[in-house]
Design an enzyme around this catalytic site. Structure first.
Site, mmCIF file in Angstrom:
data_model
loop_
_atom_site.group_PDB
_atom_site.id
_atom_site.type_symbol
_atom_site.label_atom_id
_atom_site.label_comp_id
_atom_site.label_asym_id
_atom_site.label_seq_id
_atom_site.Cartn_x
_atom_site.Cartn_y
_atom_site.Cartn_z
ATOM 1 C CB VAL A 160 -0.758 0.177 1.244
ATOM 2 C CG1 VAL A 160 -1.802 1.328 1.201
ATOM 3 C CG2 VAL A 160 -1.836 -1.124 1.012
ATOM 4 C CB THR A 218 -7.432 -2.267 5.178
ATOM 5 O OG1 THR A 218 -7.169 -2.020 3.839
ATOM 6 C CG2 THR A 218 -8.916 -2.925 5.496
ATOM 7 C CB ALA A 226 -13.973 -22.832 -9.794
ATOM 8 N N GLY A 227 -11.565 -22.386 -8.028
ATOM 9 C CA GLY A 227 -10.108 -23.064 -7.573
ATOM 10 C C GLY A 227 -10.240 -23.368 -6.237
ATOM 11 N N GLY A 259 -6.462 -16.110 -1.043
ATOM 12 C CA GLY A 259 -5.429 -15.813 -0.074
ATOM 13 C C GLY A 259 -4.769 -14.544 -0.042
ATOM 14 C CB CYS A 281 -6.838 -7.871 0.829
ATOM 15 S SG CYS A 281 -5.540 -6.438 0.434
ATOM 16 C CE LYS A 326 -4.900 -7.350 6.383
ATOM 17 N NZ LYS A 326 -5.765 -5.998 6.533
#
Length: 433
Positions: free
Chosen positions: A11, A119, A250-251, A255, A258, A261
Site C-alpha cells: 500500500v 485498511t 473456481a479454484g 489468499g 486482504c 484478513k
C-alpha cells in the site's frame, strides 16, 4: 505537493511511487533500515510488476528515510500506509497505525492532512484523530481523513494510477479540497463521504469479492457431484451484467494480504457489536475447506504420501506476486511433509520467500521440467503463465505416474485427455486417460 508516506509495503510504497509519478514530492518512511537502503539503490523490497521501473524513473521526486521527524515536520499531507495484521481473534492489529499517529502529533510543525490509507475497522479514523489531539506538541491544525486503497497485488501500480474510483472520507471542506488537489492529475472519479462510511466501503468491497469467490467454489464443488462444468456455468453467469465475469474462477480458495484478513476483521467487528454477518462467516468457512480440496482428491489414489515423490507447481497465493500470505501451499505442503512425502517445488518468484519458512524440508527446482521428473503426483497451486503454457505431453514423459491435481483449472479437459493424463481440476469432470 510535499507528501510523506508511512510504511513501504504494497500500500505505502505503491501509493508513494504513483504520487511521485504524478509530479508530487514524496518522502517514504520505514523503520526497516535494510529496506530503506535497498530503495535508495532503486531496488523494490517487494515483487510488483512495474514498481521498480517507476521508482527509478521518479528517483528525483522520492526520498527514503527512517527519520520520522524529517518525514513529518513540514509535510502538507501525511499518508498512513502501515500494516494492520490479523490478531489471533480475527480482529485487526492497529498498533502500527496508532504509533504513527503519535509520532505525527509530536513532530508536525505546520497545518496538514493525515490520510489513513491502511485498511482499518470502522471508527479507527476517530481514534487516530483523538490520539493526535491528545499528543499534539505544536499549535497546528491536523485533519484526519479516510482514503482506502483498492489495489490488487500483481496489478497494484495500474490499479492505483487507473483506479475505478477514489474514496474520500472527510469531515471538512478544507480536507476534501486538499485531497482533490493531491489527486488532481489522476483523472479518476471521486466518491466523497464521511470517514466511517469510507472505512466501511473498503471492507464491504473486499468482503463482497471474497463472497463471490467462495460462492463460485461452492458451485464448483456441486458441479463435480451432479456432473456439470463450472467453466460453462461461470461463463453463463458472468455474461449477466448484474453479476459480471470477474472473480468467478473456481479454484482452491483466496489468499493474500486482504481477503482473509478483511473478512475475519469485519466478522469480528460485527460479533463484537452482537451482530452476526452470516454470509461473511460462510465465506470464511468455505475458503478454509477449499484449500485442502486437492489433498482430499489425492486420497482416492493413495492412502498415504509416505515415500511418494510429489511435484508442487506454484507457491504464491496468486500469479504476479511473491506474497505467500494465506497461500494454499502453506496449508498443503506441511500436510505432505508430515505424511512422509518427498516434495519438489517450483515458483518463478515465490521460492525465496518459501525457503525462509521451509529451508530444508523440500527441494526447490529451477524449472517446471525438473520438478516433474519421476513424480508420482503433481499439485498445481498457482496459475502462473509458465504453468498454463507448459506442454501437457511433457507431464507424461517426465512423471513416474502422470496424475495431475490442478487447483486452478489451468488446462482444458480435451487437451489433458489427448495428452494421456489422469487429470482432476475444480468443478469439472475427471479425465482418466
Amino acid at each position: 505537493m510535499k507528501i510523506s508516506v508511512a510504511g513501504t509495503g504494497y500500500v505505502g510504497l505503491v501509493t508513494a511511487v504513483c504520487l511521485a509519478e504524478r509530479g508530487n514530492n514524496v518522502t517514504c518512511l520505514d523503520i526497516d533500515e535494510e529496506k530503506i537502503s535497498q530503495m535508495n539503490k532503486g531496488i523494490a523490497p517487494i515483487f510488483e510488476p512495474g514498481l521498480e521501473e517507476l521508482m527509478k524513473k521518479n528517483k528525483d521526486n522520492i526520498t527514503y528515510t527512517t527519520d520520522y521527524t524529517k518525514a513529518y515536520s513540514d509535510a502538507r499531507i501525511i499518508i498512513i500506509g502501515v500494516g494492520t495484521p490479523e490478531k489471533k481473534d480475527g480482529s485487526a492489529n492497529l498498533n502500527f497505525v496508532y504509533e504513527v499517529a503519535r509520532q505525527i502529533a509530536q513532530t508536525v510543525e505546520n497545518d496538514c492532512v493525515v490520510i489513513v490509507k491502511s485498511t482499518v475497522p470502522v471508527g479507527t479514523n476517530d481514534k487516530v484523530e483523538q490520539i493526535i489531539n491528545i499528543n499534539k506538541k505544536n499549535n497546528v491544525l491536523i485533519e484526519v481523513v479516510s482514503n482506502p486503497e483498492f489495489l490488487s497485488q500483481g496489478t497494484a501500480v495500474n490499479d492505483t494510477l487507473n483506479a475505478a474510483r477514489i474514496v474520500l472520507g472527510v469531515e471538512s471542506e478544507n480536507a476534501e479540497n486538499v485531497l482533490k488537489k493531491m489527486y488532481n492529475d489522476f483523472n479518476i472519479p471521486f466518491v466523497v463521504t464521511d470517514r466511517r462510511s469510507a472505512e466501511m466501503i473498503k471492507y464491504a468491497a473486499n468482503d463482497f469479492l471474497a463472497l463471490k469467490i467462495s460462492y463460485i467454489n461452492e458451485m464448483a464443488n456441486l458441479c463435480e457431484i451432479v456432473g456439470a462444468n463450472i467453466d460453462d456455468v461461470a461463463t453463463g453467469m458472468g455474461m449477466d451484467p448484474r453479476i459480471g465475469n470477474r472473480f468467478l474462477n473456481a479454484g482452491i480458495g483466496y489468499g493474500g494480504s486482504c481477503f482473509p484478513k478483511d473478512t475475519k476483521a469485519l466478522h469480528w467487528l460485527a460479533s463484537f457489536n452482537d451482530y452476526e454477518l452470516k454470509t461473511v462467516k460462510a465465506a470464511i468457512e468455505v475458503n478454509e475447506n477449499q484449500k485442502i480440496k486437492l489433498i482430499k482428491k489425492s486420497r482416492k489414489y493413495y492412502d498415504t504420501f509416505n515415500g511418494l515423490n510429489i511435484a508442487v507447481l506454484g507457491l504464491t497465493f496468486k500469479p504476479g506476486t511473491d506474497d505467500l500470505r494465506d497461500a494454499p501451499s502453506l496449508v498443503n505442503i506441511p500436510l505432505l511433509i508430515e505424511d512422509g512425502a518427498h516434495v519438489k517445488a517450483w515458483d518463478p518468484v515465490g521460492a525465496e520467500n518459501f525457503k525462509k519458512l521451509f529451508p530444508d524440508e523440500i527441494y526447490y527446482c529451477d524449472s517446471i521440467q525438473d520438478t516433474l521428473i519421476d513424480a508420482d503426483i503433481c499439485f498445481i497451486f498457482t496459475e502462473w503463465a509458465e504453468i498454463k503454457n507448459f506442454p501437457l505431453y511433457k507431464y507424461k514423459e517426465l512423471m513416474k505416474n502422470p496424475l495431475i491435481l490442478d487447483g486452478r483449472n489451468c488446462y482444458s479437459l480435451t487437451e489433458a485427455e489427448e495428452a494421456g493424463l489422469v487429470y482432476e481440476s475444480i468443478g469439472r469432470r475427471k479425465v482418466n486417460s
